[in-house]
Motif scaffolding. Sequence first.
Motif, PDB file in Angstrom:
ATOM      1  N   LEU A  60      -1.965  -0.580   2.455  1.00 30.06           N
ATOM      2  CA  LEU A  60      -0.715  -0.043   1.917  1.00 30.06           C
ATOM      3  C   LEU A  60      -0.132   1.060   2.797  1.00 30.06           C
ATOM      4  CD1 LEU A  60      -1.608   0.173  -1.884  1.00 30.06           C
ATOM      5  CD2 LEU A  60      -0.549  -1.699  -0.625  1.00 30.06           C
ATOM      6  N   ASN A  61      -0.755   1.317   3.921  1.00 27.09           N
ATOM      7  CA  ASN A  61      -0.333   2.377   4.824  1.00 27.09           C
ATOM      8  C   ASN A  61       1.043   2.076   5.419  1.00 27.09           C
ATOM      9  OD1 ASN A  61      -0.062   4.406   6.675  1.00 27.09           O
ATOM     10  ND2 ASN A  61      -1.731   3.723   7.996  1.00 27.09           N
ATOM     11  N   GLY A  62       2.007   2.924   5.127  1.00 32.60           N
ATOM     12  CA  GLY A  62       3.325   2.822   5.743  1.00 32.60           C
ATOM     13  C   GLY A  62       4.202   1.691   5.258  1.00 32.60           C
ATOM     14  N   VAL A  63       3.884   1.060   4.121  1.00 30.33           N
ATOM     15  CA  VAL A  63       4.712  -0.049   3.651  1.00 30.33           C
ATOM     16  C   VAL A  63       5.942   0.468   2.908  1.00 30.33           C
ATOM     17  CG1 VAL A  63       2.770  -1.649   3.479  1.00 30.33           C
ATOM     18  CG2 VAL A  63       3.498  -0.404   1.449  1.00 30.33           C
ATOM     19  N   MET A  64       7.006  -0.319   2.952  1.00 31.99           N
ATOM     20  CA  MET A  64       8.221  -0.028   2.194  1.00 31.99           C
ATOM     21  C   MET A  64       7.995  -0.480   0.765  1.00 31.99           C
ATOM     22  SD  MET A  64      10.729   1.233   4.054  1.00 31.99           S
ATOM     23  CE  MET A  64      12.276   0.702   3.395  1.00 31.99           C
ATOM     24  N   TYR A  65       8.338   0.386  -0.183  1.00 25.68           N
ATOM     25  CA  TYR A  65       8.231  -0.006  -1.583  1.00 25.68           C
ATOM     26  C   TYR A  65       9.407   0.561  -2.366  1.00 25.68           C
ATOM     27  CZ  TYR A  65       6.489   4.670  -2.786  1.00 25.68           C
ATOM     28  OH  TYR A  65       6.369   6.019  -2.977  1.00 25.68           O
ATOM     29  N   GLY A  66       9.684  -0.039  -3.490  1.00 25.24           N
ATOM     30  CA  GLY A  66      10.808   0.383  -4.304  1.00 25.24           C
ATOM     31  C   GLY A  66      10.414   1.402  -5.347  1.00 25.24           C
ATOM     32  N   ASN A  67      11.298   2.357  -5.573  1.00 26.31           N
ATOM     33  CA  ASN A  67      11.108   3.312  -6.650  1.00 26.31           C
ATOM     34  C   ASN A  67      11.019   2.526  -7.949  1.00 26.31           C
ATOM     35  OD1 ASN A  67      11.839   5.035  -8.882  1.00 26.31           O
ATOM     36  ND2 ASN A  67      12.457   6.553  -7.371  1.00 26.31           N
ATOM     37  N   GLY A  68      10.047   2.809  -8.759  1.00 28.55           N
ATOM     38  CA  GLY A  68       9.734   2.001  -9.925  1.00 28.55           C
ATOM     39  C   GLY A  68      10.760   1.948 -11.022  1.00 28.55           C
ATOM     40  N   SER A  95       3.879   0.788  -5.168  1.00 25.59           N
ATOM     41  CA  SER A  95       3.396   0.707  -3.784  1.00 25.59           C
ATOM     42  C   SER A  95       2.559  -0.548  -3.563  1.00 25.59           C
ATOM     43  CB  SER A  95       2.623   1.964  -3.400  1.00 25.59           C
ATOM     44  OG  SER A  95       1.549   2.194  -4.273  1.00 25.59           O
ATOM     45  N   VAL A  96       1.831  -0.997  -4.576  1.00 25.88           N
ATOM     46  CA  VAL A  96       1.078  -2.250  -4.451  1.00 25.88           C
ATOM     47  C   VAL A  96       2.042  -3.423  -4.286  1.00 25.88           C
ATOM     48  CG1 VAL A  96      -0.488  -3.867  -5.610  1.00 25.88           C
ATOM     49  CG2 VAL A  96      -0.944  -1.405  -5.700  1.00 25.88           C
ATOM     50  N   PHE A  97       3.114  -3.449  -5.090  1.00 24.23           N
ATOM     51  CA  PHE A  97       4.112  -4.513  -4.950  1.00 24.23           C
ATOM     52  C   PHE A  97       4.730  -4.479  -3.555  1.00 24.23           C
ATOM     53  CE2 PHE A  97       8.306  -6.459  -5.508  1.00 24.23           C
ATOM     54  CZ  PHE A  97       7.941  -7.677  -6.064  1.00 24.23           C
ATOM     55  N   GLY A  98       5.038  -3.274  -3.052  1.00 25.70           N
ATOM     56  CA  GLY A  98       5.566  -3.148  -1.687  1.00 25.70           C
ATOM     57  C   GLY A  98       4.593  -3.693  -0.663  1.00 25.70           C
ATOM     58  N   GLY A  99       3.290  -3.458  -0.873  1.00 25.14           N
ATOM     59  CA  GLY A  99       2.276  -4.019   0.017  1.00 25.14           C
ATOM     60  C   GLY A  99       2.236  -5.532  -0.046  1.00 25.14           C
ATOM     61  N   ASN A 103       2.841  -7.472   3.356  1.00 24.31           N
ATOM     62  CA  ASN A 103       1.759  -8.320   3.864  1.00 24.31           C
ATOM     63  C   ASN A 103       2.069  -9.803   3.761  1.00 24.31           C
ATOM     64  OD1 ASN A 103       0.367  -5.969   4.311  1.00 24.31           O
ATOM     65  ND2 ASN A 103      -1.134  -6.289   2.700  1.00 24.31           N
ATOM     66  N   GLY A 104       2.770 -10.202   2.708  1.00 19.04           N
ATOM     67  CA  GLY A 104       3.031 -11.630   2.506  1.00 19.04           C
ATOM     68  C   GLY A 104       4.290 -12.135   3.180  1.00 19.04           C
ATOM     69  N   CYS A 105       5.363 -11.374   3.064  1.00 17.93           N
ATOM     70  CA  CYS A 105       6.669 -11.832   3.572  1.00 17.93           C
ATOM     71  C   CYS A 105       6.951 -11.342   4.985  1.00 17.93           C
ATOM     72  CB  CYS A 105       7.786 -11.346   2.649  1.00 17.93           C
ATOM     73  SG  CYS A 105       7.587 -11.793   0.917  1.00 17.93           S
ATOM     74  N   GLY A 106       6.369 -10.191   5.329  1.00 18.49           N
ATOM     75  CA  GLY A 106       6.687  -9.564   6.612  1.00 18.49           C
ATOM     76  C   GLY A 106       7.909  -8.689   6.447  1.00 18.49           C
ATOM     77  N   GLU A 107       7.780  -7.435   6.757  1.00 19.10           N
ATOM     78  CA  GLU A 107       8.856  -6.474   6.516  1.00 19.10           C
ATOM     79  C   GLU A 107      10.182  -6.882   7.157  1.00 19.10           C
ATOM     80  OE1 GLU A 107       9.620  -1.852   7.597  1.00 19.10           O
ATOM     81  OE2 GLU A 107       7.686  -2.322   6.664  1.00 19.10           O
ATOM     82  N   TYR A 108      10.134  -7.468   8.332  1.00 17.63           N
ATOM     83  CA  TYR A 108      11.377  -7.810   9.046  1.00 17.63           C
ATOM     84  C   TYR A 108      12.013  -9.101   8.554  1.00 17.63           C
ATOM     85  CZ  TYR A 108       9.857  -3.976  11.909  1.00 17.63           C
ATOM     86  OH  TYR A 108       9.453  -2.730  12.322  1.00 17.63           O
TER      87      TYR A 108
END
Length: 140
Positions: A60-68, A95-99, A103-108
């Motif tokens: 979860l280090n450095g992942v983009m996640y949405g405010n809940g 943050s888990v959902f952001g991970g 991890n699954g979709c790729g940030e880009y």
Amino acid sequence: CFARAIKRFEDKELFIKLDDDALVDIDYVIGLIKKYQGYHKPVYISDHERTQPRNFPDSLNGVMYGNGKFYMFNRKLVQCLDTDIKYRGSPNEDSVFGGMVSNGCGEYNVEYVKEDDRWIWHKEYTNKNKHIDLSFIKNH
């Protein structure tokens, strides 16, 4: 995890996660639906931020996640989520959902869309002569 549960709703194209102490304007939601229905890539609408390395030394280090308080996403995002993500500690579900997304979709590969907070109220709602405490339960 709700991410596994929503995969069963195969006939739904868009999903919303909203805190129980939040309100969102329905016309704002309808506008988002019209704009992103049938969108060509995974969409993740929220008030995004990046996890801090000192808090998450693993996947979860450095992942983009949405405010809940609010996030909305499409079927294409659900299809690529990594629901088997491994992490340590007890991070919040956002943050888990952001991970899972990263991890699954790729940030880009994801269209990160900034929510418009003029149409989302969290913890309190004030309009004209009304003021409502949305987190009435004092342990909130």
